[in-house]
Motif scaffolding. Structure first.
Motif, PDB file in Angstrom:
ATOM      1  N   GLY A  38      80.124  33.531  84.289  1.00 33.94           N
ATOM      2  CA  GLY A  38      79.189  34.630  84.075  1.00 33.94           C
ATOM      3  C   GLY A  38      79.695  35.608  83.031  1.00 33.94           C
ATOM      4  O   GLY A  38      78.929  36.088  82.183  1.00 33.94           O
ATOM      5  N   GLN A  39      80.992  35.922  83.063  1.00 36.49           N
ATOM      6  CA  GLN A  39      81.568  36.822  82.062  1.00 36.49           C
ATOM      7  C   GLN A  39      81.445  36.228  80.658  1.00 36.49           C
ATOM      8  O   GLN A  39      81.109  36.929  79.698  1.00 36.49           O
ATOM      9  CB  GLN A  39      83.050  37.085  82.383  1.00 36.49           C
ATOM     10  CG  GLN A  39      83.279  37.980  83.573  1.00 36.49           C
ATOM     11  CD  GLN A  39      82.933  39.430  83.282  1.00 36.49           C
ATOM     12  OE1 GLN A  39      82.669  39.806  82.150  1.00 36.49           O
ATOM     13  NE2 GLN A  39      82.900  40.263  84.323  1.00 36.49           N
ATOM     14  N   ALA A  40      81.700  34.920  80.559  1.00 38.60           N
ATOM     15  CA  ALA A  40      81.546  34.271  79.259  1.00 38.60           C
ATOM     16  C   ALA A  40      80.089  34.292  78.814  1.00 38.60           C
ATOM     17  O   ALA A  40      79.788  34.457  77.626  1.00 38.60           O
ATOM     18  CB  ALA A  40      82.054  32.834  79.331  1.00 38.60           C
ATOM     19  N   GLY A  41      79.184  34.135  79.798  1.00 41.66           N
ATOM     20  CA  GLY A  41      77.765  34.200  79.467  1.00 41.66           C
ATOM     21  C   GLY A  41      77.365  35.570  78.945  1.00 41.66           C
ATOM     22  O   GLY A  41      76.528  35.687  78.041  1.00 41.66           O
ATOM     23  N   VAL A  42      77.971  36.632  79.504  1.00 37.79           N
ATOM     24  CA  VAL A  42      77.710  37.993  79.018  1.00 37.79           C
ATOM     25  C   VAL A  42      78.129  38.113  77.560  1.00 37.79           C
ATOM     26  O   VAL A  42      77.383  38.622  76.713  1.00 37.79           O
ATOM     27  CB  VAL A  42      78.462  39.026  79.888  1.00 37.79           C
ATOM     28  CG1 VAL A  42      78.475  40.390  79.196  1.00 37.79           C
ATOM     29  CG2 VAL A  42      77.813  39.149  81.257  1.00 37.79           C
ATOM     30  N   GLU A  43      79.331  37.651  77.246  1.00 41.15           N
ATOM     31  CA  GLU A  43      79.825  37.766  75.874  1.00 41.15           C
ATOM     32  C   GLU A  43      78.972  36.948  74.907  1.00 41.15           C
ATOM     33  O   GLU A  43      78.661  37.401  73.794  1.00 41.15           O
ATOM     34  CB  GLU A  43      81.280  37.306  75.806  1.00 41.15           C
ATOM     35  CG  GLU A  43      82.241  38.235  76.534  1.00 41.15           C
ATOM     36  CD  GLU A  43      83.689  37.870  76.282  1.00 41.15           C
ATOM     37  OE1 GLU A  43      83.974  37.252  75.246  1.00 41.15           O
ATOM     38  OE2 GLU A  43      84.541  38.194  77.131  1.00 41.15           O
ATOM     39  N   ARG A  44      78.589  35.758  75.343  1.00 43.82           N
ATOM     40  CA  ARG A  44      77.789  34.903  74.466  1.00 43.82           C
ATOM     41  C   ARG A  44      76.421  35.549  74.189  1.00 43.82           C
ATOM     42  O   ARG A  44      75.954  35.603  73.050  1.00 43.82           O
ATOM     43  CB  ARG A  44      77.603  33.537  75.117  1.00 43.82           C
ATOM     44  CG  ARG A  44      76.864  32.526  74.251  1.00 43.82           C
ATOM     45  CD  ARG A  44      76.633  31.247  75.014  1.00 43.82           C
ATOM     46  NE  ARG A  44      76.108  30.200  74.142  1.00 43.82           N
ATOM     47  CZ  ARG A  44      75.591  29.057  74.589  1.00 43.82           C
ATOM     48  NH1 ARG A  44      75.534  28.820  75.887  1.00 43.82           N
ATOM     49  NH2 ARG A  44      75.129  28.148  73.751  1.00 43.82           N
ATOM     50  N   LEU A  45      75.784  36.063  75.252  1.00 50.07           N
ATOM     51  CA  LEU A  45      74.464  36.667  75.091  1.00 50.07           C
ATOM     52  C   LEU A  45      74.551  37.940  74.254  1.00 50.07           C
ATOM     53  O   LEU A  45      73.677  38.222  73.431  1.00 50.07           O
ATOM     54  CB  LEU A  45      73.864  36.960  76.462  1.00 50.07           C
ATOM     55  CG  LEU A  45      72.412  37.445  76.490  1.00 50.07           C
ATOM     56  CD1 LEU A  45      71.494  36.472  75.763  1.00 50.07           C
ATOM     57  CD2 LEU A  45      71.945  37.628  77.936  1.00 50.07           C
ATOM     58  N   ARG A  46      75.626  38.734  74.473  1.00 46.95           N
ATOM     59  CA  ARG A  46      75.785  39.955  73.674  1.00 46.95           C
ATOM     60  C   ARG A  46      75.918  39.594  72.184  1.00 46.95           C
ATOM     61  O   ARG A  46      75.325  40.265  71.319  1.00 46.95           O
ATOM     62  CB  ARG A  46      77.022  40.721  74.140  1.00 46.95           C
ATOM     63  CG  ARG A  46      77.264  42.001  73.333  1.00 46.95           C
ATOM     64  CD  ARG A  46      78.454  42.773  73.866  1.00 46.95           C
ATOM     65  NE  ARG A  46      78.133  43.447  75.115  1.00 46.95           N
ATOM     66  CZ  ARG A  46      78.784  43.287  76.245  1.00 46.95           C
ATOM     67  NH1 ARG A  46      79.811  42.449  76.303  1.00 46.95           N
ATOM     68  NH2 ARG A  46      78.433  43.947  77.331  1.00 46.95           N
ATOM     69  N   ALA A  47      76.674  38.551  71.892  1.00 48.21           N
ATOM     70  CA  ALA A  47      76.846  38.143  70.499  1.00 48.21           C
ATOM     71  C   ALA A  47      75.551  37.595  69.916  1.00 48.21           C
ATOM     72  O   ALA A  47      75.213  37.864  68.758  1.00 48.21           O
ATOM     73  CB  ALA A  47      77.954  37.097  70.410  1.00 48.21           C
ATOM     74  N   GLN A  48      74.816  36.809  70.715  1.00 51.57           N
ATOM     75  CA  GLN A  48      73.548  36.259  70.228  1.00 51.57           C
ATOM     76  C   GLN A  48      72.560  37.383  69.927  1.00 51.57           C
ATOM     77  O   GLN A  48      71.851  37.350  68.915  1.00 51.57           O
ATOM     78  CB  GLN A  48      72.963  35.302  71.271  1.00 51.57           C
ATOM     79  CG  GLN A  48      73.727  33.994  71.378  1.00 51.57           C
ATOM     80  CD  GLN A  48      73.224  33.135  72.530  1.00 51.57           C
ATOM     81  OE1 GLN A  48      72.826  33.638  73.577  1.00 51.57           O
ATOM     82  NE2 GLN A  48      73.258  31.829  72.338  1.00 51.57           N
ATOM     83  N   ALA A  49      72.512  38.381  70.808  1.00 47.19           N
ATOM     84  CA  ALA A  49      71.612  39.505  70.573  1.00 47.19           C
ATOM     85  C   ALA A  49      72.036  40.289  69.335  1.00 47.19           C
ATOM     86  O   ALA A  49      71.189  40.737  68.546  1.00 47.19           O
ATOM     87  CB  ALA A  49      71.587  40.427  71.798  1.00 47.19           C
ATOM     88  N   ALA A  50      73.351  40.454  69.155  1.00 45.49           N
ATOM     89  CA  ALA A  50      73.836  41.170  67.975  1.00 45.49           C
ATOM     90  C   ALA A  50      73.464  40.426  66.702  1.00 45.49           C
ATOM     91  O   ALA A  50      73.067  41.034  65.699  1.00 45.49           O
ATOM     92  CB  ALA A  50      75.352  41.342  68.060  1.00 45.49           C
ATOM     93  N   PHE A  51      73.560  39.081  66.734  1.00 43.86           N
ATOM     94  CA  PHE A  51      73.208  38.296  65.554  1.00 43.86           C
ATOM     95  C   PHE A  51      71.711  38.397  65.274  1.00 43.86           C
ATOM     96  O   PHE A  51      71.277  38.448  64.123  1.00 43.86           O
ATOM     97  CB  PHE A  51      73.618  36.836  65.768  1.00 43.86           C
ATOM     98  CG  PHE A  51      73.367  35.951  64.570  1.00 43.86           C
ATOM     99  CD1 PHE A  51      73.905  36.254  63.341  1.00 43.86           C
ATOM    100  CD2 PHE A  51      72.586  34.813  64.679  1.00 43.86           C
ATOM    101  CE1 PHE A  51      73.680  35.445  62.234  1.00 43.86           C
ATOM    102  CE2 PHE A  51      72.352  34.003  63.596  1.00 43.86           C
ATOM    103  CZ  PHE A  51      72.899  34.314  62.360  1.00 43.86           C
TER     104      PHE A  51
END
Length: 900
Positions: free
Chosen positions: A439-452
């Motif tokens: 879940g923590q990795a999913g948070v980081e991935r989603l945050r990066a995708q949204a930033a992109f």
């Protein structure tokens, strides 16, 4: 309000009468009425409905239902569902699932949109149909998107689609549709209207002040004086200044509601929170609340509400004022009563929504209900609705772990719904609760995708790398996909990234390679960054061979530039054709604009500029309807080859400016390359040379060799022979390892321009022979143009005429006006008189008519053509009749011969 009382609306009524006349005549019309609250939009809609030449269906956005997917659309379409069986099966199923009438895979919004378009057309098959949507500013997002899409596609169905939207408000709502502003009444009409409700004679100066303060707003003129004495009116409704009319009206309605008996106020609140207008349901809820039927009397006497077959408020401001004037505890009681009387099997989502608002604190059972509603919303394609359900479910979850999981799911739903700005705040909340490592990795991935999504600059690549590292031990395929996204982001940043691509590639190389398309692309691009182009050819070629756009549509964004880099015209053509076709057939709304733009780029190089223009226009329409922005590569390439200098520069300049601000270096290269094409086509070689030099200053994936090609031509024609020769050798570093006919043909063309004079003719002929004439006909025509120019300078005029004539005819038939004019000038210099090509009936066809004609020749039926082009069958038939008239034929059997 009866039509005869519509004072001061001559202009507006005349426009509505013209709209109805067009619909009676067989054409569709769309109109958006914009004006402030109380300006008279609803009264104009009432007039329109009373004058409708056929059936009229009506819906209204409801503020409390803005998060329920398809709520407004279902309200509008419900009276027309008797025509559902006449729709093609995929459309019928999409609408049934979207409206919760059947279960099945989540339908995409575009397929539901096509179903609504077809439903309107079927309902209007016998007599004109009027569709009216009031309070459009409160439509749920899915209904707004689909109705905007449908509005842009209506043409020959005899359908009128009219919206009323509050202004000021979100001006992006229903953007691009025909509008009519509804302002206040002229002073004379405002004074006359005011006289009808004044309690007695008042000073003329006071009357003029009231008119001025209300700015002629009809509802304000009618409502504000009610219940006030002349003394009170003399002070301008008790306020020192005018203020926003909507706010003052809302306060006035709240004041009038506060004067009603307590039971009547409860009735108004319950009616306001039950947006469907279901009278039996309302009475059942009121019975639970202990409110007797007689409580409706004072509200009806005050003209605030009508209780007939349905509940109808005098104005939407009465509805909102009813619940805004009620304290939170009382609202929860009413929500609970409404939830208790709703059938949990027939209306599970609306019941869950009322239960959520009835909860005073955490409630695990209600949170579970909301999560199930989110699942149902996702199954209908309602991602925004699912996000709203999940957010509220998280708020009501007493256990921190489900709360964090639901918050993360809500963030993901917002991202998939195209609202990345909501993601960071939700992810911050999700991180507070206990999340497992995945879940923590999913948070980081989603945050990066949204930033992109929000900013394609450098920060997105770095954030995606951090997420990929967390995923390596938890989900290796997801880690590879995230590394690929990070590398793609770094390559998009390009020259503005300060070595980011190399850092990402080094991190990605440590991961075990994968044999799926994403894994193969990651291996190939990592090799390209770290080891250079020659070493990357083999792994990238394998990746392209494994990539099928129908199975991996999400990888086309990186697969297309890889095909450019490898000079692989076959893969480029295959991927873009697959991607556009699959996205269109399946109605994948989020992907279709980009896929159409990619396909348009391939069609431009194939010399099919009219078809490319159709796709660019369709991508633009979809982008404006859905809020998704398509890539600018297609329109830029199209304008550059058409020689449309002003239009091209107007598009390029803001792209370059924004790209620098957002650190998107690849877009700088895109604009520079197309500017060089534009100037070379116009014969302005020094300007082409200047921008080409800037373009090749950085080796952008898929663009660098394009820039070299333009530089070689510009340098050779500008007298910079040494620079052209150096660039031709640099190009050979790519074309040699690539080894395709495209690569070899382009190198031959470069050598013809910059190589030994004794081999010039041989290289020109090799280029013309090697370049694929079907997929790269623009480049073949450019080679002939350059060859003809060289032959003329060699005083071989007869041979020059032959090559230049072919080039001129090719460019002219393609619509590449800039290059055609250049070829025409050269042809004139050989002594030949150049006559502009006449316009045939076929060339008079619009791009849309051409596409419909080609699909008809291919044997597609009208419904099938409509499904491909997102048109109703009646509009397809109407366009075909126009095609027949232009071509001088009478049937489909004659189409193929007429188009040949």
């Amino acid at each position: 309000m009866p039509t005869e009382t519509l004072r001061g609306r001559r202009r507006e009524l005349a426009e509505l009468d013209r709209l109805l006349a067009d619909v009676r005549g067989g054409r569709s019309r769309v109109l958006v009425l914009r004006g402030e609250a109380g300006a008279g939009k609803t009264a104009l809609l009432d007039h329109l409905s009373s004058a409708a030449p056929g059936p009229a269906v009506r819906a209204a956005g409801v503020e409390s239902e803005t998060e329920i997917a398809y709520a407004g659309l279902q309200q509008l379409c419900s009276p027309l569902m008797g025509h559902l069986d006449r729709l093609p099966e995929p459309q019928r199923e999409a609408m049934a699932v979207g409206f919760g009438l059947a279960s099945g895979p989540a339908p995409d919004a575009l397929l539901v949109g096509l179903a609504v378009l077809s439903l309107f057309a079927e309902a209007a098959s016998d007599e004109p149909l009027l569709c009216v949507v009031d309070d459009a500013q409160w439509l749920d997002r899915m209904s707004e998107v689909i109705l905007t899409f449908v509005a842009r596609r209506l043409d020959a169905e005899s359908v009128a689609l009219v919206f009323a939207a509050r202004s000021p408000g979100d001006e992006r709502l229903l953007t691009g549709l025909p509008e009519m502003r509804v302002a206040g009444l002229p002073d004379a009409d405002a004074r006359a209207l005011l006289e009808t409700v004044l309690p007695g004679p008042i000073d003329e100066r006071v009357r003029d002040r009231i008119v001025a303060e209300t700015q002629g707003n009809p509802l304000a003129l009618l409502e504000l004086p009610r219940g006030l004495t002349p003394a009170e009116l003399a002070f301008g409704f008790g306020g020192p200044g005018p203020g926003p009319v909507a706010g003052r009206l809302d306060q006035d309605f709240q004041r009038r509601i506060a004067e009603l008996p307590a039971e009547t106020r409860t009735l108004l609140v319950a009616a306001a929170l039950e947006p469907v207008g279901d009278v039996p349901l309302l009475w059942r809820a009121l019975e639970r609340l202990g409110v007797p039927p007689g409580a409706a009397g004072p509200a009806e006497a005050a003209g605030l509400i009508e209780l007939g077959a349905r509940v109808r408020f005098r104005h939407p401001l009465v509805r909102s004022a009813s619940w805004r004037s009620t304290d939170a505890a009382a609202l929860r009681v009413v929500h609970r009563a409404l939830a208790d009387v709703l059938d949990p099997h027939q209306e599970p989502d609306r019941r869950a929504w009322h239960l959520a608002h009835a909860a005073a604190g955490p409630d695990a059972a209600v949170a579970d209900e909301l999560e199930r509603s989110a699942d149902r919303a996702l199954s209908r394609g309602g991602r925004a609705a699912a996000a709203a359900f999940l957010e509220r479910a998280a708020e009501l979850s007493p256990d921190p772990k489900p709360r964090a999981t639901r918050t993360l799911a809500a963030a993901r739903a917002h991202f998939l719904a195209g609202a990345p700005a909501r993601v960071p705040e939700l992810l911050a909340a999700a991180e507070i609760g206990p999340l497992d490592p995945l879940g923590q990795a999913g948070v980081e991935r989603l945050r990066a995708q949204a930033a992109f999504w929000l900013n394609h600059g450098r920060d997105a690549a770095r954030a995606l790398v951090a997420a990929a590292r967390r995923l390596e031990e938890l989900d290796l395929p997801a880690a590879r996909e995230t590394y690929l996204s990070a590398l793609g982001a770094a390559l998009h940043t390009g020259r503005l990234g300060d070595g980011d691509a190399r850092l990402v590639a080094e991190a990605a190389r440590a991961v075990a390679p994968g044999d799926d398309p994403a894994g193969l692309l990651l291996t190939g691009l990592t090799t390209w960054v770290l080891d250079g182009f020659p070493a990357s050819v083999e792994p990238l070629t394998r990746a392209l061979a494994a990539l099928d756009a129908r199975e991996n549509l999400g990888l086309v964004w990186i697969g297309v530039p890889v095909a450019h880099e490898l000079f692989d015209d076959q893969a480029w053509n295959r991927l873009t054709a697959q991607a556009a076709g699959f996205a269109r057939e399946t109605g994948i709304r989020s992907m279709l604009p980009a896929m159409l733009t990619f396909r348009a780029g391939a069609l431009v190089l194939a010399g099919r500029l009219d078809e490319a223009s159709e796709l660019v226009g369709e991508a633009d329409t979809l982008g404006r309807a859905t809020g998704l922005v398509a890539q600018p590569s297609g329109p830029l390439n199209l304008l550059a080859y058409r020689g449309a200098e002003r239009q091209a520069l107007d598009l390029m300049e803001p792209i370059e400016r924004d790209a620098l601000a957002r650190e998107e270096g690849r877009l700088v290269a895109l604009a520079g390359h197309n500017k060089a094409v534009l100037y070379n086509g116009l014969g302005r070689y020094p300007e082409a040379l200047h921008v080409a030099r800037q373009t090749i200053a950085y080796e952008d994936l898929g663009f660098w060799h394009w820039g070299l090609i333009e530089l070689i031509e510009a340098a050779a024609r500008s007298g910079s022979a040494a620079e052209a020769a150096e660039a031709a050798e640099r190009l050979r570093e790519r074309t040699g390892p690539a080894g395709t006919n495209w690569a070899t043909g382009i190198q031959s063309l470069a050598d013809a321009l910059a190589g030994p004079p004794t081999r010039t003719e041989r290289y020109f002929r090799e280029a013309i022979e090697l370049l694929p004439a079907d997929r790269l006909s623009v480049m073949v025509a450019r080679a002939r143009l350059l060859f003809g120019e060289w032959l003329r300078r060699e005083n071989r005029r007869a041979e020059a005429r032959s090559e230049l004539r072919i080039a001129y005819e090719s460019f002219s038939s393609m619509g590449a006006a800039g290059f055609a004019e250049r070829a025409g000038r050269e042809l004139t210099a050989t002594g030949e008189t150049v006559r502009k090509r006449g316009t045939s009936a076929r060339e008079e066809l619009t791009p849309q008519e051409s596409q419909i004609a080609r699909l008809a020749v291919a044997g597609r039926t009208n419904p099938e053509i409509g499904a491909v082009l997102f048109l109703s069958p009646r509009t397809v038939e109407w366009h075909l009749r126009k095609v027949f008239a232009k071509l001088g034929i009478t049937s489909r059997r004659e189409l193929a011969g007429a188009l040949a």
